[in-house]
Design a protein around this motif. Structure first.
Motif, PDB file in Angstrom:
ATOM      1  N   ASN A 161       0.834  -1.205   0.000  1.00 35.82           N
ATOM      2  CA  ASN A 161       0.000   0.000   0.000  1.00 35.82           C
ATOM      3  C   ASN A 161       0.867   1.252   0.000  1.00 35.82           C
ATOM      4  N   TYR A 165       0.249   3.816  -3.051  1.00 32.45           N
ATOM      5  CA  TYR A 165      -0.405   5.110  -2.839  1.00 32.45           C
ATOM      6  C   TYR A 165       0.611   6.240  -2.655  1.00 32.45           C
ATOM      7  N   ASP A 189       4.841   6.419   4.969  1.00 36.62           N
ATOM      8  CA  ASP A 189       5.107   6.798   3.575  1.00 36.62           C
ATOM      9  C   ASP A 189       4.928   8.297   3.378  1.00 36.62           C
ATOM     10  N   SER A 214      -7.544   2.341  -6.529  1.00 40.11           N
ATOM     11  CA  SER A 214      -7.207   1.073  -5.895  1.00 40.11           C
ATOM     12  C   SER A 214      -7.224  -0.060  -6.921  1.00 40.11           C
ATOM     13  N   GLY A 219      -5.275  -3.470  -6.343  1.00 39.38           N
ATOM     14  CA  GLY A 219      -5.739  -3.787  -4.985  1.00 39.38           C
ATOM     15  C   GLY A 219      -7.070  -4.529  -4.978  1.00 39.38           C
ATOM     16  N   THR A 220      -7.272  -5.340  -3.953  1.00 38.65           N
ATOM     17  CA  THR A 220      -8.535  -6.072  -3.836  1.00 38.65           C
ATOM     18  C   THR A 220      -9.481  -5.403  -2.834  1.00 38.65           C
ATOM     19  N   GLY A 221      -8.973  -4.452  -2.068  1.00 45.65           N
ATOM     20  CA  GLY A 221      -9.799  -3.819  -1.043  1.00 45.65           C
ATOM     21  C   GLY A 221      -9.875  -4.647   0.232  1.00 45.65           C
ATOM     22  N   LEU A 224      -6.120  -4.398   4.117  1.00 45.76           N
ATOM     23  CA  LEU A 224      -6.085  -3.884   5.490  1.00 45.76           C
ATOM     24  C   LEU A 224      -6.987  -4.686   6.420  1.00 45.76           C
TER      25      LEU A 224
HETATM   26  P1  ADP Z   1      -6.577  -1.940  -1.541  1.00 44.85           P
HETATM   27  O1  ADP Z   1      -6.458  -3.279  -2.142  1.00 44.85           O
HETATM   28  O2  ADP Z   1      -7.644  -1.096  -2.173  1.00 44.85           O
HETATM   29  O3  ADP Z   1      -5.273  -1.233  -1.405  1.00 44.85           O
HETATM   30  P2  ADP Z   1      -6.599  -2.092   1.365  1.00 44.85           P
HETATM   31  O4  ADP Z   1      -7.542  -2.773   2.282  1.00 44.85           O
HETATM   32  O5  ADP Z   1      -5.164  -2.506   1.416  1.00 44.85           O
HETATM   33  O6  ADP Z   1      -7.178  -2.264  -0.083  1.00 44.85           O
HETATM   34  O7  ADP Z   1      -6.688  -0.524   1.644  1.00 44.85           O
HETATM   35  C1  ADP Z   1      -7.957   0.097   1.694  1.00 44.85           C
HETATM   36  C2  ADP Z   1      -7.883   1.532   1.193  1.00 44.85           C
HETATM   37  O8  ADP Z   1      -7.122   2.329   2.102  1.00 44.85           O
HETATM   38  C3  ADP Z   1      -7.171   1.690  -0.156  1.00 44.85           C
HETATM   39  O9  ADP Z   1      -8.051   1.484  -1.228  1.00 44.85           O
HETATM   40  C4  ADP Z   1      -6.682   3.130  -0.088  1.00 44.85           C
HETATM   41  O10 ADP Z   1      -7.723   3.996  -0.459  1.00 44.85           O
HETATM   42  C5  ADP Z   1      -6.406   3.338   1.399  1.00 44.85           C
HETATM   43  N1  ADP Z   1      -4.971   3.169   1.750  1.00 44.85           N
HETATM   44  C6  ADP Z   1      -4.390   2.084   2.292  1.00 44.85           C
HETATM   45  N2  ADP Z   1      -3.081   2.285   2.527  1.00 44.85           N
HETATM   46  C7  ADP Z   1      -2.821   3.553   2.141  1.00 44.85           C
HETATM   47  C8  ADP Z   1      -1.638   4.383   2.137  1.00 44.85           C
HETATM   48  N3  ADP Z   1      -0.461   3.934   2.595  1.00 44.85           N
HETATM   49  N4  ADP Z   1      -1.763   5.650   1.675  1.00 44.85           N
HETATM   50  C9  ADP Z   1      -2.957   6.106   1.218  1.00 44.85           C
HETATM   51  N5  ADP Z   1      -4.092   5.386   1.197  1.00 44.85           N
HETATM   52  C10 ADP Z   1      -4.032   4.127   1.646  1.00 44.85           C
END
Ligand code: ADP
Length: 259
Positions: A161, A165, A189, A214, A219-221, A224
Protein backbone atom coordinates in the motif's frame (compact mmCIF):
# COMPACT_ATOMS: atom_id res chain seq x y z
CA UNK A 1 -37.03 -5.58 19.42
CA UNK A 2 -38.86 -8.90 19.23
CA UNK A 3 -41.55 -9.09 21.91
CA UNK A 4 -43.21 -12.29 23.08
CA UNK A 5 -46.04 -12.38 25.63
CA UNK A 6 -47.74 -15.27 27.46
CA UNK A 7 -50.47 -15.30 30.10
CA UNK A 8 -49.63 -16.89 33.43
CA UNK A 9 -52.52 -18.94 34.75
CA UNK A 10 -52.65 -20.18 38.33
CA UNK A 11 -53.37 -23.76 39.48
CA UNK A 12 -57.09 -23.05 39.77
CA UNK A 13 -57.34 -21.41 36.39
CA UNK A 14 -57.03 -17.98 37.91
CA UNK A 15 -55.28 -15.24 35.99
CA UNK A 16 -51.94 -14.39 37.59
CA UNK A 17 -50.50 -12.04 35.04
CA UNK A 18 -48.50 -11.89 31.83
CA UNK A 19 -44.89 -12.71 31.16
CA UNK A 20 -43.36 -10.53 28.50
CA UNK A 21 -40.01 -11.40 26.97
CA UNK A 22 -38.28 -8.75 24.91
CA UNK A 23 -35.35 -9.66 22.76
CA UNK A 24 -33.00 -6.97 21.52
CA UNK A 25 -32.24 -7.95 17.92
CA UNK A 26 -30.41 -4.75 16.95
CA UNK A 27 -27.12 -6.63 16.86
CA UNK A 28 -28.51 -9.48 14.78
CA UNK A 29 -30.04 -7.09 12.27
CA UNK A 30 -26.72 -5.23 12.03
CA UNK A 31 -24.82 -8.51 11.45
CA UNK A 32 -27.29 -9.49 8.78
CA UNK A 33 -26.79 -6.12 7.09
CA UNK A 34 -23.02 -6.54 7.16
CA UNK A 35 -23.36 -10.02 5.66
CA UNK A 36 -25.63 -8.76 2.87
CA UNK A 37 -23.26 -5.87 2.11
CA UNK A 38 -20.39 -8.30 1.96
CA UNK A 39 -22.14 -10.63 -0.48
CA UNK A 40 -23.12 -7.66 -2.65
CA UNK A 41 -19.53 -6.38 -2.60
CA UNK A 42 -18.04 -9.75 -3.47
CA UNK A 43 -20.50 -10.21 -6.32
CA UNK A 44 -19.68 -6.80 -7.70
CA UNK A 45 -15.94 -7.33 -7.39
CA UNK A 46 -16.18 -10.68 -9.19
CA UNK A 47 -18.53 -9.48 -11.87
CA UNK A 48 -16.41 -6.57 -13.08
CA UNK A 49 -13.39 -8.60 -14.27
CA UNK A 50 -15.57 -11.41 -15.58
CA UNK A 51 -17.60 -8.97 -17.70
CA UNK A 52 -14.39 -7.64 -19.14
CA UNK A 53 -12.92 -11.10 -19.83
CA UNK A 54 -16.15 -12.20 -21.48
CA UNK A 55 -16.41 -9.05 -23.62
CA UNK A 56 -12.87 -9.20 -24.93
CA UNK A 57 -13.04 -12.94 -25.61
CA UNK A 58 -16.19 -12.42 -27.66
CA UNK A 59 -14.61 -9.55 -29.58
CA UNK A 60 -11.61 -11.75 -30.39
CA UNK A 61 -13.81 -14.61 -31.54
CA UNK A 62 -15.94 -12.21 -33.61
CA UNK A 63 -12.96 -11.38 -35.81
CA UNK A 64 -10.55 -9.17 -33.87
CA UNK A 65 -8.21 -12.17 -33.75
CA UNK A 66 -7.22 -11.39 -37.36
CA UNK A 67 -5.60 -8.17 -36.18
CA UNK A 68 -2.42 -9.20 -34.33
CA UNK A 69 -1.93 -5.84 -32.59
CA UNK A 70 -5.50 -5.69 -31.25
CA UNK A 71 -5.29 -9.37 -30.31
CA UNK A 72 -2.24 -8.76 -28.16
CA UNK A 73 -3.89 -5.78 -26.43
CA UNK A 74 -7.06 -7.72 -25.73
CA UNK A 75 -5.21 -10.79 -24.47
CA UNK A 76 -3.21 -8.60 -22.13
CA UNK A 77 -6.41 -7.16 -20.71
CA UNK A 78 -7.80 -10.68 -20.29
CA UNK A 79 -4.63 -11.71 -18.50
CA UNK A 80 -4.72 -8.68 -16.20
CA UNK A 81 -8.36 -9.25 -15.29
CA UNK A 82 -7.72 -12.96 -14.66
CA UNK A 83 -4.85 -12.01 -12.35
CA UNK A 84 -7.20 -9.68 -10.50
CA UNK A 85 -9.74 -12.47 -10.05
CA UNK A 86 -7.03 -14.78 -8.80
CA UNK A 87 -5.83 -12.22 -6.23
CA UNK A 88 -9.35 -11.47 -5.11
CA UNK A 89 -10.24 -15.12 -4.59
CA UNK A 90 -6.98 -15.72 -2.72
CA UNK A 91 -7.67 -12.77 -0.41
CA UNK A 92 -11.26 -13.88 0.17
CA UNK A 93 -10.17 -17.41 1.07
CA UNK A 94 -7.47 -15.99 3.27
CA UNK A 95 -9.90 -13.77 5.13
CA UNK A 96 -12.48 -16.51 5.62
CA UNK A 97 -9.72 -18.83 6.86
CA UNK A 98 -8.61 -16.28 9.44
CA UNK A 99 -12.18 -15.59 10.54
CA UNK A 100 -13.03 -19.26 10.95
CA UNK A 101 -13.19 -20.60 14.48
CA UNK A 102 -10.22 -22.78 15.19
CA UNK A 103 -7.87 -20.64 13.10
CA UNK A 104 -4.41 -21.18 14.52
CA UNK A 105 -1.22 -19.23 14.34
CA UNK A 106 2.07 -21.11 14.04
CA UNK A 107 3.79 -19.48 16.98
CA UNK A 108 7.56 -19.44 17.36
CA UNK A 109 10.19 -17.03 18.57
CA UNK A 110 10.53 -14.45 15.80
CA UNK A 111 13.13 -11.75 15.28
CA UNK A 112 11.44 -8.57 14.09
CA UNK A 113 14.45 -7.61 11.96
CA UNK A 114 14.20 -10.98 10.11
CA UNK A 115 10.53 -10.51 9.35
CA UNK A 116 11.18 -7.01 8.04
CA UNK A 117 14.07 -8.19 5.80
CA UNK A 118 11.96 -10.98 4.31
CA UNK A 119 9.02 -8.66 3.64
CA UNK A 120 11.29 -6.14 1.96
CA UNK A 121 12.65 -8.83 -0.35
CA UNK A 122 9.13 -9.75 -1.45
CA UNK A 123 8.19 -6.20 -2.43
CA UNK A 124 11.62 -5.21 -3.84
CA UNK A 125 10.47 -5.50 -7.49
CA UNK A 126 7.50 -3.22 -6.91
CA UNK A 127 9.70 -0.77 -5.02
CA UNK A 128 12.23 -0.62 -7.85
CA UNK A 129 9.54 -0.08 -10.46
CA UNK A 130 8.59 3.17 -8.73
CA UNK A 131 12.15 4.10 -7.99
CA UNK A 132 11.37 4.27 -4.28
CA UNK A 133 13.61 3.45 -1.34
CA UNK A 134 13.05 2.13 2.18
CA UNK A 135 14.87 3.61 5.12
CA UNK A 136 15.07 1.35 8.16
CA UNK A 137 15.50 2.29 11.78
CA UNK A 138 15.24 -0.99 13.62
CA UNK A 139 16.22 -1.55 17.22
CA UNK A 140 18.33 -4.70 17.28
CA UNK A 141 17.26 -8.03 18.75
CA UNK A 142 13.56 -7.37 19.23
CA UNK A 143 11.86 -10.73 19.35
CA UNK A 144 8.25 -11.73 19.76
CA UNK A 145 6.27 -14.96 20.06
CA UNK A 146 4.39 -14.83 16.79
CA UNK A 147 3.58 -16.48 13.47
CA UNK A 148 6.45 -15.33 11.25
CA UNK A 149 4.69 -15.98 7.92
CA UNK A 150 1.62 -14.05 9.06
CA UNK A 151 3.73 -11.12 10.19
CA UNK A 152 5.44 -11.09 6.81
CA UNK A 153 2.02 -11.09 5.16
CA UNK A 154 0.99 -8.09 7.29
CA UNK A 155 4.14 -6.14 6.44
CA UNK A 156 3.92 -7.01 2.75
CA UNK A 157 0.34 -5.67 2.67
CA UNK A 158 1.33 -2.44 4.42
CA UNK A 159 4.43 -1.95 2.28
CA UNK A 160 2.52 -2.69 -0.93
CA UNK A 161 0.00 0.00 0.00
CA UNK A 162 2.77 2.43 0.92
CA UNK A 163 4.21 1.92 -2.57
CA UNK A 164 0.91 1.93 -4.44
CA UNK A 165 -0.40 5.11 -2.84
CA UNK A 166 2.84 7.09 -3.20
CA UNK A 167 4.47 8.94 -6.08
CA UNK A 168 7.70 7.77 -7.67
CA UNK A 169 11.02 8.68 -6.04
CA UNK A 170 9.58 8.97 -2.55
CA UNK A 171 10.77 7.24 0.61
CA UNK A 172 9.18 4.70 2.93
CA UNK A 173 10.44 4.48 6.51
CA UNK A 174 10.21 1.44 8.73
CA UNK A 175 10.76 1.98 12.40
CA UNK A 176 10.83 -0.82 14.97
CA UNK A 177 11.15 -0.40 18.71
CA UNK A 178 10.06 -2.14 21.89
CA UNK A 179 8.66 -1.52 25.34
CA UNK A 180 8.73 -3.97 28.25
CA UNK A 181 5.92 -6.06 26.78
CA UNK A 182 5.35 -4.88 23.22
CA UNK A 183 7.09 -4.64 19.88
CA UNK A 184 6.09 -1.63 17.81
CA UNK A 185 6.54 -1.46 14.05
CA UNK A 186 5.75 1.66 12.04
CA UNK A 187 5.45 1.87 8.27
CA UNK A 188 5.49 5.46 7.09
CA UNK A 189 5.11 6.80 3.57
CA UNK A 190 5.23 10.18 1.87
CA UNK A 191 2.24 9.36 -0.29
CA UNK A 192 -1.15 10.82 -1.02
CA UNK A 193 -2.39 10.43 2.55
CA UNK A 194 -5.92 9.75 3.73
CA UNK A 195 -8.50 12.29 4.93
CA UNK A 196 -9.22 12.05 8.68
CA UNK A 197 -12.89 11.35 7.98
CA UNK A 198 -11.97 8.16 6.07
CA UNK A 199 -9.76 6.71 8.79
CA UNK A 200 -12.42 5.05 10.98
CA UNK A 201 -13.61 2.81 8.13
CA UNK A 202 -10.25 2.07 6.56
CA UNK A 203 -9.87 -1.47 7.93
CA UNK A 204 -13.32 -2.61 6.77
CA UNK A 205 -13.52 -5.23 4.05
CA UNK A 206 -13.70 -3.62 0.59
CA UNK A 207 -13.55 -0.09 1.96
CA UNK A 208 -11.52 2.10 -0.37
CA UNK A 209 -10.96 5.81 -0.39
CA UNK A 210 -10.67 5.87 -4.16
CA UNK A 211 -12.11 2.82 -5.84
CA UNK A 212 -10.71 3.51 -9.30
CA UNK A 213 -7.21 4.17 -8.06
CA UNK A 214 -7.21 1.07 -5.90
CA UNK A 215 -8.31 -1.07 -8.85
CA UNK A 216 -5.62 0.42 -11.08
CA UNK A 217 -2.99 -0.45 -8.53
CA UNK A 218 -4.28 -4.03 -8.49
CA UNK A 219 -5.74 -3.79 -4.98
CA UNK A 220 -8.54 -6.07 -3.84
CA UNK A 221 -9.80 -3.82 -1.04
CA UNK A 222 -9.14 -6.61 1.46
CA UNK A 223 -5.49 -5.97 2.37
CA UNK A 224 -6.08 -3.88 5.49
CA UNK A 225 -8.92 -6.11 6.71
CA UNK A 226 -6.49 -9.04 6.57
CA UNK A 227 -3.84 -6.98 8.39
CA UNK A 228 -6.27 -6.10 11.18
CA UNK A 229 -7.47 -9.69 11.62
CA UNK A 230 -3.97 -11.13 11.71
CA UNK A 231 -2.66 -8.58 14.19
CA UNK A 232 -5.69 -9.00 16.43
CA UNK A 233 -5.26 -12.80 16.26
CA UNK A 234 -1.83 -12.14 17.81
CA UNK A 235 -3.46 -10.10 20.58
CA UNK A 236 -2.09 -6.89 19.10
CA UNK A 237 -3.58 -3.87 17.38
CA UNK A 238 -2.97 -1.76 14.32
CA UNK A 239 -3.56 1.98 14.07
CA UNK A 240 -3.24 4.57 11.36
CA UNK A 241 -2.46 8.24 11.30
CA UNK A 242 -2.48 10.18 8.08
CA UNK A 243 -2.55 13.58 6.55
CA UNK A 244 -3.91 14.27 3.09
CA UNK A 245 -1.12 15.12 0.66
CA UNK A 246 1.57 14.48 3.26
CA UNK A 247 1.57 10.75 3.95
CA UNK A 248 0.47 7.95 6.24
CA UNK A 249 1.83 6.01 9.18
CA UNK A 250 0.52 2.53 10.00
CA UNK A 251 1.58 1.30 13.45
CA UNK A 252 1.51 -2.28 14.68
CA UNK A 253 1.57 -3.05 18.40
CA UNK A 254 2.48 -6.67 19.04
CA UNK A 255 2.63 -8.35 22.44
CA UNK A 256 6.01 -10.04 22.96
CA UNK A 257 4.47 -13.06 24.67
CA UNK A 258 1.68 -14.91 22.91
CA UNK A 259 -1.50 -15.32 24.95
P1 ADP B 1 -6.58 -1.94 -1.54
O1 ADP B 1 -6.46 -3.28 -2.14
O2 ADP B 1 -7.64 -1.10 -2.17
O3 ADP B 1 -5.27 -1.23 -1.40
P2 ADP B 1 -6.60 -2.09 1.37
O4 ADP B 1 -7.54 -2.77 2.28
O5 ADP B 1 -5.16 -2.51 1.42
O6 ADP B 1 -7.18 -2.26 -0.08
O7 ADP B 1 -6.69 -0.52 1.64
C1 ADP B 1 -7.96 0.10 1.69
C2 ADP B 1 -7.88 1.53 1.19
O8 ADP B 1 -7.12 2.33 2.10
C3 ADP B 1 -7.17 1.69 -0.16
O9 ADP B 1 -8.05 1.48 -1.23
C4 ADP B 1 -6.68 3.13 -0.09
O10 ADP B 1 -7.72 4.00 -0.46
C5 ADP B 1 -6.41 3.34 1.40
N1 ADP B 1 -4.97 3.17 1.75
C6 ADP B 1 -4.39 2.08 2.29
N2 ADP B 1 -3.08 2.28 2.53
C7 ADP B 1 -2.82 3.55 2.14
C8 ADP B 1 -1.64 4.38 2.14
N3 ADP B 1 -0.46 3.93 2.59
N4 ADP B 1 -1.76 5.65 1.68
C9 ADP B 1 -2.96 6.11 1.22
N5 ADP B 1 -4.09 5.39 1.20
C10 ADP B 1 -4.03 4.13 1.65
Amino acid sequence: FNVYGAPVIGRHGNWLGIIVVTHDITKLVKLEEIRKDFVANVSHELRTPITSIKGFTETLLDGAMKDPVASKDFLEIIQKESDRLHLLINDLLELSGIEREGFQLQISNVLISDVIEKSMKIISGLLEKKNMVIVKDIQSNISVEADADRLIQVLVNLLTNAINYSKENTTISIHASETADEAIIEVKDEGMGIAKTELPRLFERFYRVDRARSRDSGGTGLGLAIVKHLIEAHGGKVTVDSELGVGSIFTIHLPKKSA
